[in-house]
Structures are given as structure tokens and as C-alpha cells.
Design a protein around this motif. Structure first.
Motif, PDB file in Angstrom:
ATOM      1  N   ARG A   1       0.834  -1.204   0.000  1.00  0.00           N
ATOM      2  CA  ARG A   1       0.000   0.000   0.000  1.00  0.00           C
ATOM      3  C   ARG A   1       0.862   1.243   0.000  1.00  0.00           C
ATOM      4  O   ARG A   1       1.925   1.271   0.636  1.00  0.00           O
ATOM      5  N   PRO A   2       0.460   2.301  -0.697  1.00  0.00           N
ATOM      6  CA  PRO A   2       1.198   3.566  -0.602  1.00  0.00           C
ATOM      7  C   PRO A   2       1.241   4.036   0.855  1.00  0.00           C
ATOM      8  O   PRO A   2       0.247   3.919   1.589  1.00  0.00           O
ATOM      9  N   PHE A   3       2.388   4.567   1.255  1.00  0.00           N
ATOM     10  CA  PHE A   3       2.539   4.985   2.646  1.00  0.00           C
ATOM     11  C   PHE A   3       1.525   6.059   3.011  1.00  0.00           C
ATOM     12  O   PHE A   3       0.975   6.058   4.126  1.00  0.00           O
ATOM     13  N   HIS A   4       1.246   6.973   2.082  1.00  0.00           N
ATOM     14  CA  HIS A   4       0.285   8.031   2.410  1.00  0.00           C
ATOM     15  C   HIS A   4      -1.109   7.469   2.636  1.00  0.00           C
ATOM     16  O   HIS A   4      -1.892   8.024   3.420  1.00  0.00           O
ATOM     17  N   GLU A   5      -1.450   6.349   2.004  1.00  0.00           N
ATOM     18  CA  GLU A   5      -2.756   5.739   2.232  1.00  0.00           C
ATOM     19  C   GLU A   5      -2.835   5.122   3.628  1.00  0.00           C
ATOM     20  O   GLU A   5      -3.881   5.149   4.282  1.00  0.00           O
ATOM     21  N   ILE A   6      -1.721   4.557   4.099  1.00  0.00           N
ATOM     22  CA  ILE A   6      -1.672   4.014   5.460  1.00  0.00           C
ATOM     23  C   ILE A   6      -1.895   5.133   6.480  1.00  0.00           C
ATOM     24  O   ILE A   6      -2.653   4.973   7.446  1.00  0.00           O
ATOM     25  N   LEU A   7      -1.245   6.281   6.256  1.00  0.00           N
ATOM     26  CA  LEU A   7      -1.414   7.415   7.166  1.00  0.00           C
ATOM     27  C   LEU A   7      -2.829   7.981   7.093  1.00  0.00           C
ATOM     28  O   LEU A   7      -3.416   8.340   8.129  1.00  0.00           O
ATOM     29  N   ARG A   8      -3.371   8.049   5.898  1.00  0.00           N
ATOM     30  CA  ARG A   8      -4.727   8.574   5.731  1.00  0.00           C
ATOM     31  C   ARG A   8      -5.726   7.707   6.493  1.00  0.00           C
ATOM     32  O   ARG A   8      -6.626   8.215   7.160  1.00  0.00           O
ATOM     33  N   GLU A   9      -5.577   6.402   6.396  1.00  0.00           N
ATOM     34  CA  GLU A   9      -6.470   5.487   7.104  1.00  0.00           C
ATOM     35  C   GLU A   9      -6.374   5.694   8.610  1.00  0.00           C
ATOM     36  O   GLU A   9      -7.382   5.668   9.331  1.00  0.00           O
ATOM     37  N   LEU A  10      -5.153   5.906   9.126  1.00  0.00           N
ATOM     38  CA  LEU A  10      -4.985   6.161  10.554  1.00  0.00           C
ATOM     39  C   LEU A  10      -5.715   7.427  10.965  1.00  0.00           C
ATOM     40  O   LEU A  10      -6.415   7.446  11.991  1.00  0.00           O
ATOM     41  N   LEU A  11      -5.564   8.496  10.208  1.00  0.00           N
ATOM     42  CA  LEU A  11      -6.231   9.760  10.540  1.00  0.00           C
ATOM     43  C   LEU A  11      -7.749   9.602  10.531  1.00  0.00           C
ATOM     44  O   LEU A  11      -8.442  10.179  11.383  1.00  0.00           O
ATOM     45  N   ILE A  12      -8.270   8.815   9.602  1.00  0.00           N
ATOM     46  CA  ILE A  12      -9.716   8.566   9.554  1.00  0.00           C
ATOM     47  C   ILE A  12     -10.154   7.819  10.806  1.00  0.00           C
ATOM     48  O   ILE A  12     -11.161   8.170  11.445  1.00  0.00           O
ATOM     49  N   ARG A  13      -9.386   6.777  11.186  1.00  0.00           N
ATOM     50  CA  ARG A  13      -9.733   5.986  12.371  1.00  0.00           C
ATOM     51  C   ARG A  13      -9.724   6.851  13.632  1.00  0.00           C
ATOM     52  O   ARG A  13     -10.555   6.679  14.519  1.00  0.00           O
ATOM     53  N   LEU A  14      -8.786   7.790  13.695  1.00  0.00           N
ATOM     54  CA  LEU A  14      -8.654   8.626  14.889  1.00  0.00           C
ATOM     55  C   LEU A  14      -9.543   9.868  14.838  1.00  0.00           C
ATOM     56  O   LEU A  14      -9.595  10.633  15.804  1.00  0.00           O
ATOM     57  N   GLU A  15     -10.220  10.079  13.698  1.00  0.00           N
ATOM     58  CA  GLU A  15     -11.072  11.257  13.486  1.00  0.00           C
ATOM     59  C   GLU A  15     -10.266  12.542  13.642  1.00  0.00           C
ATOM     60  O   GLU A  15     -10.706  13.512  14.257  1.00  0.00           O
ATOM     61  N   MET A  16      -9.084  12.544  13.043  1.00  0.00           N
ATOM     62  CA  MET A  16      -8.203  13.696  13.044  1.00  0.00           C
ATOM     63  C   MET A  16      -8.350  14.473  11.735  1.00  0.00           C
ATOM     64  O   MET A  16      -8.756  13.914  10.712  1.00  0.00           O
ATOM     65  N   PRO A  17      -7.997  15.765  11.726  1.00  0.00           N
ATOM     66  CA  PRO A  17      -8.091  16.554  10.492  1.00  0.00           C
ATOM     67  C   PRO A  17      -7.146  16.024   9.416  1.00  0.00           C
ATOM     68  O   PRO A  17      -6.044  15.550   9.723  1.00  0.00           O
ATOM     69  N   MET A  18      -7.575  16.121   8.159  1.00  0.00           N
ATOM     70  CA  MET A  18      -6.752  15.656   7.039  1.00  0.00           C
ATOM     71  C   MET A  18      -6.461  16.747   6.025  1.00  0.00           C
ATOM     72  O   MET A  18      -5.585  16.594   5.182  1.00  0.00           O
ATOM     73  N   THR A  19      -7.201  17.851   6.090  1.00  0.00           N
ATOM     74  CA  THR A  19      -7.034  18.917   5.111  1.00  0.00           C
ATOM     75  C   THR A  19      -6.932  20.272   5.795  1.00  0.00           C
ATOM     76  O   THR A  19      -7.335  20.440   6.962  1.00  0.00           O
ATOM     77  N   LEU A  20      -6.416  21.253   5.058  1.00  0.00           N
ATOM     78  CA  LEU A  20      -6.384  22.619   5.579  1.00  0.00           C
ATOM     79  C   LEU A  20      -7.791  23.132   5.825  1.00  0.00           C
ATOM     80  O   LEU A  20      -8.025  23.921   6.745  1.00  0.00           O
ATOM     81  N   ASP A  21      -8.726  22.667   5.025  1.00  0.00           N
ATOM     82  CA  ASP A  21     -10.125  23.040   5.228  1.00  0.00           C
ATOM     83  C   ASP A  21     -10.645  22.496   6.557  1.00  0.00           C
ATOM     84  O   ASP A  21     -11.389  23.174   7.275  1.00  0.00           O
TER      85      ASP A  21
END
Length: 396
Positions: free
Chosen positions: A330-350
């Protein structure tokens, strides 16, 4: 013999003499003070720790007459006005040690207080003259202070962002809203006390976001433009621990998960000062004060944007990290994105509540910052490069 340059791998020891893990801070602190011969404690904590937990009450009881002063006037990003006021207070009560109870802002403040006391710099102009300079090759931050350190600190961390592992302090200048930048001689705590029960009193949302900030430090170490094998080894283990244990901190966290996250900060901190870090580490120093955003929240977004920016440019590093996490394909950024989703953390400047107009106002300070455009594995040299990586920070 070939000439040594700072770009050669080097390990930078940051001066800790004791690290206590999985202990009660109230039980351990008196013994540490006796070991080092300290008798007059000045305690620094956040307002929320002082008013919403029993931590200060418990530490005050164990300190007894050794406690000669206390402040909870720290504030977000530790404004210089608060630093100077606290330094004068510690001087006036003749404190011989500072005990820091809190996260990055508290520890930043204590390091800057140490610099004030050592240099007799008790006003803004005198203190700002002591900001760090860069090494000739731009990879290392060097102190400009020449005074012998007069006071040290003992740290009791309540978050996971690793501030207890560096001599670097970046309080905000009240007048300019820019971060001041200090490297404090003996600024790293003389001792660190990791108490999982204290960590467990930190609100879950703050614990998770500061854990992402710690993870970002570890990733920057593992993907450094001038890596060190020991630092990389520690960072890779830290990344594993963060990824496995941060999701376990949601709700009522187990003692084991809290301890493992504290171990992750320890592993990260032991290596992060030895190698230069890239964009995501330093851009939070712009997004934070200019956007009124907590460092740890900004780190969530910028960590993900940097991973996307480095996709294909950091293949050996990302490949090792993917393998260590058991997700080699898996692309490393996809692994990080999944973690942020699980933790309900912000992912964008918006998600951070920032408008494009507000981010546009950050461009010049970012380009003028001494570190944002240096030491990036995939170069960020021009305004066009900066816009390109920030564009990735708008993508969910």
C-alpha cells in the motif's frame, strides 16, 4: 583523512541523565530531586492541568517545603511575555530547578525560562538576540548562548509530541505573532518521568493529536535528507508503536497502550535531533501561529501532505516503513490517511478551518523561515514548490 562535514551521519546526544518509565511521578520526583541535590522547585503547568486534574495537588503534597513557586500562566505556543514573567518569578524565589508538567507549550516555556535565567535576559529584546543560527550547511541548529547554564528542568510529560527530548524552544513573540527560535544549552530536561496514569488524564482528543505530532517527528527522522542509521532504527520502531497503539487511546485507554505510546515518544526523541527534518515538521511553526491552530492539529494535515509529496521520491524509506507495518503493497500516504480517519483527526487545511486567502498570507513567512525550504528529500525551494505541496494539503 577526509574532512568531516556536518552532512556526515552523526548522533547528537541531548543530555538526559535519567529517564523513568512506568512510574508514579509523585513517588519518583522526591528521589530525583535528592539525587541531583535540588531543594527549591519552581513548578510550571498548564491552566487546565492546574484546575481540571489532581496532578498539581499530588505533586505539591510530595514536594512539601521544596515547592517555592508555581505558575500556570503558559498559554498556547507559550507567548514570550509569559516566559519572561515566569523567569523573573523563578529568579525571585531563588529556584534551583524547574519542574515542567505538561506538553509542548509548557516545556517550550521552561526551556526559554532557563535561557532567560542563564543569560540574565529578562526583557524581550535581550531574549530575542539569543535565537539560534544554522550550521554552514543548513542541517543543524546551533545555539548563540555562551553563558553557563544556571538552572535545569525535570519533565513530566502529559502529551506525546516529544518536546521533552530536545533543547529547542519556539515560543511565540506577542508583538509579531512569529515563533522565536532558541537552542538552549542543557535545554533538554535533566530527567524525564513517564507516568502513564498522568498521561491517562489528558483528554483523548489532545492525546491523539499530539501522538500524530510525535509520529510526524518519527517519520521525518526515518525519511531525513541526511539519515543516521541509529536514528532511523529508533524512528521505525516508534512508528510501529504509534500506529499500533494510538487507536487504542480512544475512549478509556489501557495502561499498556499509554506506556507503549510513551515508549514511542522515547524512541522518537532519542534520534530526532541527530538528523535534519523536512517540511511537515517546520511548516506547523507557520500554520500554528498564523492560523491560530494547535501544532498537533496542523501536524496531522501536513504529515499527510508530505507523505503524498514524497511518494516515489522516498521509496527505500517508505518501503521499509510499509514492511514494518505489515502493509508492503500500500502507498505509505494511504496508510497514514487510514490512521487519521480511524482517529477522526483533520486531514485537510479546510478541516483546520483555514481559507485559501488565509493560507496565501502564510506563503511569504514560510519562504522566509530558515528551515521550511531546507532539508527536504524532494526539494521545496521555490514558491511554486510550496504551492504544490500545500495544494496536496487541501486534498481529503
Amino acid at each position: 583523512m577526509e574532512n568531516f562535514t556536518l552532512r556526515e551521519p552523526r548522533y547528537r546526544f541531548t543530555g538526559h541523565e535519567r529517564v523513568l518509565h512506568d512510574v508514579s511521578a509523585a513517588n519518583a520526583l522526591p528521589g530525583l530531586l535528592s539525587l541531583f541535590g535540588y531543594e527549591r522547585v519552581f513548578l510550571v503547568c498548564s491552566r487546565s492541568i492546574n484546575t481540571k486534574t489532581t496532578i498539581v495537588e499530588e505533586l505539591s503534597a510530595c514536594l512539601g517545603s521544596r515547592l517555592v513557586g508555581l505558575t500556570d500562566e503558559v498559554g498556547e505556543h507559550s507567548p514570550l511575555s509569559n516566559v519572561l514573567k515566569a523567569a523573573r518569578h523563578a529568579r525571585d524565589v531563588r529556584a534551583d530547578v524547574i519542574v515542567a508538567v505538561g506538553g509542548g507549550s509548557v516545556m517550550d516555556m521552561c526551556k526559554a525560562m532557563q535561557l532567560c535565567i542563564s543569560e540574565d535576559a529578562y526583557d524581550r529584546d535581550a531574549l530575542l538576540k539569543l535565537q539560534f543560527v544554522l550550521s554552514e550547511d543548513g542541517t543543524e541548529m546551533l545555539t548563540t548562548s555562551r553563558a553557563a547554564p544556571r538552572i535545569r528542568q525535570i519533565a513530566i510529560p502529559t502529551t506525546l509530541a516529544t518536546s521533552e527530548w530536545t533543547p529547542v524552544s519556539t515560543p511565540i513573540d506577542d508583538e509579531t505573532r512569529l515563533k522565536a527560535r532558541f537552542v538552549v544549552p542543557d535545554g533538554s530536561p535533566r530527567a524525564v518521568i513517564y507516568d502513564p496514569a498522568i498521561l491517562g488524564q489528558t483528554p483523548s482528543r489532545l492525546l491523539l493529536s499530539t501522538g500524530i505530532r510525535g509520529l510526524d517527528h518519527a517519520i521525518n527522522t526515518a525519511c531525513s535528507s541526511s539519515p543516521h542509521p541509529f536514528a532511523s532504527l529508533l524512528a521505525e520502531k516508534a512508528i510501529q508503536l504509534y500506529m499500533e497503539n494510538l487507536p487504542l487511546l480512544r475512549g478509556r485507554a489501557s495502561r499498556e497502550a499509554l506506556m507503549n505510546c510513551q515508549l514511542a515518544t522515547w524512541y522518537t526523541g532519542m534520534g530526532q535531533m541527530s538528523v535534519p527534518h523536512g517540511f511537515s515538521h517546520w511548516m506547523v511553526h507557520i500554520v500554528g501561529p498564523y492560523g491560530g491552530i494547535a501544532h498537533s492539529d496542523a501536524a496531522c494535515v501536513l504529515m499527510l501532505a508530505q507523505a503524498r509529496w514524497l511518494d516515489g521520491w522516498a521509496e527505500p524509506q517508505h518501503s521499509r516503513l510499509r514492511a514494518a507495518l505489515g502493509q508492503p503493497d500500500r502507498p505509505f500516504h494511504e496508510i497514514l490517511r487510514e490512521l487519521l480517519i480511524r482517529l477522526e483527526m483533520p486531514m485537510t487545511l479546510d478541516d483546520l478551518g483555514l481559507s485559501r486567502q488565509r493560507v496565501e498570507a502564510m506563503m511569504r513567512p514560510a519562504l522566509e523561515h530558515p528551515m521550511v525550504t531546507l532539508n527536504n528529500l524532494r526539494p521545496i525551494r521555490t514558491e511554486e514548490d510550496l504551492r504544490a505541496i500545500l495544494e496536496l494539503a487541501w486534498k481529503a
